[in-house]
Design a protein around this motif. Structure first.
Motif, short mmCIF file in Angstrom:
data_model
loop_
_atom_site.label_atom_id
_atom_site.label_comp_id
_atom_site.label_asym_id
_atom_site.label_seq_id
_atom_site.Cartn_x
_atom_site.Cartn_y
_atom_site.Cartn_z
N MET A 1 42.47 -72.62 -43.59
CA MET A 1 41.42 -71.82 -44.26
C MET A 1 40.28 -72.12 -43.06
O MET A 1 40.11 -73.29 -42.71
N THR A 2 39.08 -71.19 -43.35
CA THR A 2 37.95 -71.53 -42.59
C THR A 2 36.90 -71.78 -43.41
O THR A 2 36.92 -71.90 -44.70
N LEU A 3 35.74 -72.40 -42.72
CA LEU A 3 34.65 -73.06 -43.52
C LEU A 3 33.86 -72.23 -44.59
O LEU A 3 33.39 -72.75 -45.42
N ASN A 4 33.90 -70.84 -44.17
CA ASN A 4 33.29 -69.90 -45.02
C ASN A 4 34.07 -69.92 -46.60
O ASN A 4 33.35 -69.17 -47.60
N GLN A 5 35.19 -70.21 -46.65
CA GLN A 5 36.01 -70.17 -47.69
C GLN A 5 36.16 -71.37 -48.72
O GLN A 5 36.70 -71.48 -49.81
N VAL A 6 35.32 -72.53 -48.18
CA VAL A 6 35.28 -73.84 -49.26
C VAL A 6 34.39 -73.54 -50.46
O VAL A 6 33.52 -72.61 -50.42
N LYS A 7 34.32 -74.72 -51.24
CA LYS A 7 33.63 -74.52 -52.31
C LYS A 7 32.82 -75.87 -52.27
O LYS A 7 32.87 -76.80 -51.91
N LYS A 8 31.57 -75.52 -52.96
CA LYS A 8 30.50 -76.65 -53.24
C LYS A 8 31.25 -77.94 -53.71
O LYS A 8 32.03 -77.74 -54.78
N GLY A 9 30.77 -79.09 -53.31
CA GLY A 9 31.57 -80.39 -53.78
C GLY A 9 32.76 -80.91 -53.27
O GLY A 9 33.12 -81.88 -53.31
N GLN A 10 33.41 -79.98 -52.53
CA GLN A 10 34.61 -80.35 -51.73
C GLN A 10 34.26 -81.11 -50.41
O GLN A 10 33.23 -81.13 -50.00
N ILE A 11 35.28 -82.02 -50.29
CA ILE A 11 35.23 -82.69 -49.10
C ILE A 11 36.14 -82.38 -47.83
O ILE A 11 37.47 -82.24 -48.35
N ILE A 12 35.69 -81.85 -46.93
CA ILE A 12 36.79 -81.18 -45.73
C ILE A 12 36.83 -81.92 -44.70
O ILE A 12 36.11 -82.71 -44.15
N GLU A 13 37.75 -81.60 -44.04
CA GLU A 13 38.03 -82.23 -42.60
C GLU A 13 38.19 -81.04 -41.47
O GLU A 13 38.70 -80.05 -41.90
N ILE A 14 37.46 -81.24 -40.48
CA ILE A 14 37.38 -80.20 -39.43
C ILE A 14 38.75 -80.17 -38.58
O ILE A 14 39.02 -81.20 -38.21
N LEU A 15 39.46 -79.22 -38.54
CA LEU A 15 40.85 -79.17 -37.54
C LEU A 15 40.55 -78.41 -36.12
O LEU A 15 40.99 -79.01 -35.35
N ASP A 16 39.60 -77.48 -36.38
CA ASP A 16 39.33 -76.78 -34.94
C ASP A 16 38.20 -76.08 -35.06
O ASP A 16 37.91 -75.57 -36.13
N VAL A 17 37.66 -75.89 -33.93
CA VAL A 17 36.35 -75.14 -33.80
C VAL A 17 36.72 -74.02 -32.78
O VAL A 17 36.86 -74.34 -31.75
N ASP A 18 36.59 -72.82 -33.07
CA ASP A 18 36.94 -71.64 -32.10
C ASP A 18 36.15 -71.75 -30.77
O ASP A 18 35.04 -72.61 -30.85
#
Lengths: 73, 619
Positions: A1-18
């Motif tokens: 998924m991309t960063l615009n699809q995340v939800k408030k409160g989640q913790i994410i890890e960045i996989l790749d940057v265009d």
């Protein structure tokens, strides 16, 4: 998924940057592959606010679309 | 004098002594909003504008400190990503050479300049990236850890000794905002030295290469793809090893920030803040305070001056009309400048200074980003727009924080076209308050609709690429009264100085025109526009002419004119849209290409009259 699809409160890890000029501009702020951030705020079709420690960064919608992420928790 | 290695000896043969003699420049370099300007001010006792948002400093300031020159730089995150200008000033300042000779230059012969890298104690893992990069490029670096007061409050402990050991340069903890005087900056400057190169770079034996080569490596693809991530990881590990955080780490500032950023409560907050601005400035400053000050000027000052002037020349004489007539230099000018403008400028600046210092502005930028994207602007442009309500001229300069030429053009156009500066705006709010709510809504409604239309049209037809929002949100801070008062006082003094000179010249010119009949000629010449198109009395010509020079100088004349409400609305709308003052034009020419500046200027004048004419039609 991309960063615009995340939800408030989640913790994410960045996989790749265009690889384009816009997305590259976030690298200098530490938003690069392998880094974890918590999502502070998401605006519909608007920016995403991420945080790590005391650093808060807001990233525009079109950049967020170019950042692949994985939800960690 | 404290030399680092030899305890302040005066022995000229000592290496520290000769080094001390050699260092001439110290350059404050660091991430945006790391407090470089606050340090600069403490050090040099000059005032470089301090606010709580990234990108306050857009120019290089310099001032002497003992026998050094200290430079305050706009903030950067890294060197390869900054603009070409950034690179050339950095090099020029460090070596005191011009850009042209840099290609053949080697670090070995570098002399005279050191870098004081300012980092934020709360965000070490991000800020150390630049530190490491400066070290890798071979600069002499000393690091100042700023915001130690914040860090202490949040339970952050930094192991300085360990940091120094790993990175090979000296670290000095301080709190610039609380004007911490525990570190001696001469010691800091003298301790600047080369540090430990990034292991990944050292392994590849880049150390011996020349500075241009090192810089080229940073900008290359290899630099971006290999060295960049390696450095990020490396400094993050350092931060993990050297920083300990006790406590939850979240305090009241974070909670308020959440409220300001959440879509619903954020917009409510924004509306409340704007309402407070209008109430304070509109009701208290533009209403009560201006009435009070104008009262004093008109009841006591003006009669006093008239008495003196009339004692040596009859009231109808040429001299008396110049000095005390309708546009008299000794009566009208001080009555307006001190009675009306002084309270307005002070009130507005105080409010803006509080907003700037609190760190709220970048949060508005985030909230408004989605809206501004429709105009081809990123939310960052909101900061310029809000500053525009202070001074359009300053706001045009502040558009430098916007990344692309296209964005800067759109922002400057909207600033010139729509945004009235505070001196003018204060007078307008004062007039609207007297006219009643419905006229206020009409005025702001017309401006808002035009803002949206102009923004959409500009977005559609401006050439170039757009760059989306990327902004760091500073922590919210309680605005510091001292900085706010200082900033306000400086703005007010510089405004008054400029305004008194221009007002005097303007008043003199109008009085002369009036006395020799030129005013009637001018009024007759512009009558087709004033009477025909705008349905205003022909005497309004002079208001528009004065508006070209300084906006409030024209607008303030409305206070003494007998106009119907619709005529007043026509005047207010047309004058607001009409081009900004002469200093804004000068800045426009400097910041944009000639063609763009002229385009903005001419289009604003034409559109102002067309819209004014349309408003008049409803009369």
């Amino acid at each position: 998924m991309t960063l615009n699809q995340v939800k408030k409160g989640q913790i994410i890890e960045i996989l790749d940057v265009d690889d384009n000029d816009n997305c590259r501009s976030v690298l200098k702020m530490g938003l690069s592959k392998g880094h974890r951030y918590s999502i502070e705020q998401v605006y519909r079709h608007g920016p995403v606010v991420l945080s790590k420690g005391y650093t808060h960064i807001a990233v525009g919608y079109s950049i967020a679309k170019g950042i692949k992420v994985e939800v960690v928790s | 004098m404290n030399c680092i290695s030899c305890d302040g000896c005066q022995n000229t043969a000592c290496p520290s002594y000769s080094r001390h003699e050699k260092v001439e420049r110290a350059v404050l370099v660091g991430n945006p909003n790391s407090g470089k300007s606050a340090l600069f001010n403490n050090l040099t006792h000059e005032y470089s504008r301090v606010s709580n948002f990234p990108g306050t400093t857009v120019d290089i300031h310099h001032a002497p400190f003992r026998h050094y020159t200290i430079y305050d730089m706009p903030g950067i995150y890294s060197i390869q990503n900054s603009t070409r200008e950034d690179k050339s000033w950095l090099r020029t300042l460090i070596w005191g050479i011009d850009d042209s000779s840099i290609e053949n230059f080697d670090l070995k012969s570098a002399h005279g300049g050191v870098i004081l890298n300012v980092i934020d104690a709360k965000t070490l893992s991000k800020d150390l990236f630049l530190t490491q990069q400066l070290i890798d490029l071979g600069f002499d670096v000393a690091v100042i850890i700023n915001f130690m007061d914040d860090a202490k409050r949040l339970g952050i402990v930094i192991d300085v000794v360990r940091l120094e050991k790993i990175m090979g340069v000296k670290f000095f903890p301080t709190s610039a905002l609380s004007e911490d005087k525990t570190i001696d900056f001469e010691t800091v400057i003298m301790s600047a030295k080369k540090g430990n190169i990034l292991p990944a770079l050292a392994r590849q034996k880049y150390i011996g290469e020349s500075f241009p080569d090192k810089l080229a490596l940073e900008t290359s693809e290899k630099g971006q793809e290999e060295i960049f991530p390696a450095r990020t990881k490396y400094v993050e590990r350092i931060a993990e090893e050297c920083v300990m955080t006790a406590g939850s780490g979240r305090d009241i500032a974070d909670k308020i920030s959440d409220i300001m950023l959440s879509p619903v409560s954020g917009i409510i907050t924004m509306v409340l803040v704007l309402a407070a601005l209008f109430l304070v400035v509109g009701k208290f400053v533009a209403g009560d305070l201006v009435d009070f000050m104008s009262g004093i000027m008109n009841d006591y000052y003006v009669p006093f001056i008239e008495k003196i002037v009339f004692s040596f020349t009859p009231p109808k004489s040429f001299i008396a009309r110049l000095l005390t007539g309708d546009n008299g230099i000794l009566t009208m000018m001080p009555a307006i400048v001190i009675g009306v403008l002084l309270p307005l400028i002070a009130g507005f600046n105080l409010f803006l200074a509080i907003l700037e210092d609190s760190g709220y502005l970048p949060r508005i930028a985030v909230l408004a980003d989605r809206f501004f994207t429709k105009f081809g602007l990123s939310g960052k442009a909101v900061i310029s727009m809000i500053l525009g309500f202070g001074c359009v001229t300053l706001a045009i300069i502040s558009t430098r924080v916007l990344s692309t030429k296209r964005e800067r053009f759109i922002a400057s156009f909207l600033l010139c076209f729509i945004i009235p500066c505070m001196a003018m705006f204060g007078i307008i709010i004062g007039i609207l308050m007297r006219m009643g709510l419905i006229w206020g809504i009409l005025y702001f409604g017309i401006l808002a609709v035009l803002f949206v239309i102009a923004g959409k049209v500009l977005n559609r037809f401006s050439p170039g690429t757009r760059e989306p929002l990327v902004i760091e949100l500073p922590r919210l801070r309680m605005p510091r009264p001292k900085n706010i008062l200082k900033k306000t006082a400086l703005e007010v003094t510089s405004f008054m100085k400029e305004s008194i000179v221009i007002f005097s010249i303007g008043a003199l010119a109008v009085s002369l025109l009036d006395v020799c009949g030129g005013l009637d000629l001018l009024n007759a010449a512009l009558a087709p526009i004033m009477e025909g198109l705008l349905k205003l009395p022909r005497e309004m010509s002079v208001v528009f002419i004065m508006n070209l020079i300084r906006r409030e100088m024209g607008t303030v004349q409305l206070l003494s004119m007998q106009l119907t409400n619709i005529q007043m609305l026509t005047s207010l709308v047309t004058l607001s849209l009409f081009v900004p003052c002469i200093s804004a034009l000068i800045v426009l020419l400097k910041e944009h290409s000639k063609a763009e500046a002229v385009f903005i200027y001419v289009v604003c004048i034409v559109l102002a009259f067309l819209v004014g004419g349309a408003v008049a039609l409803f009369g």
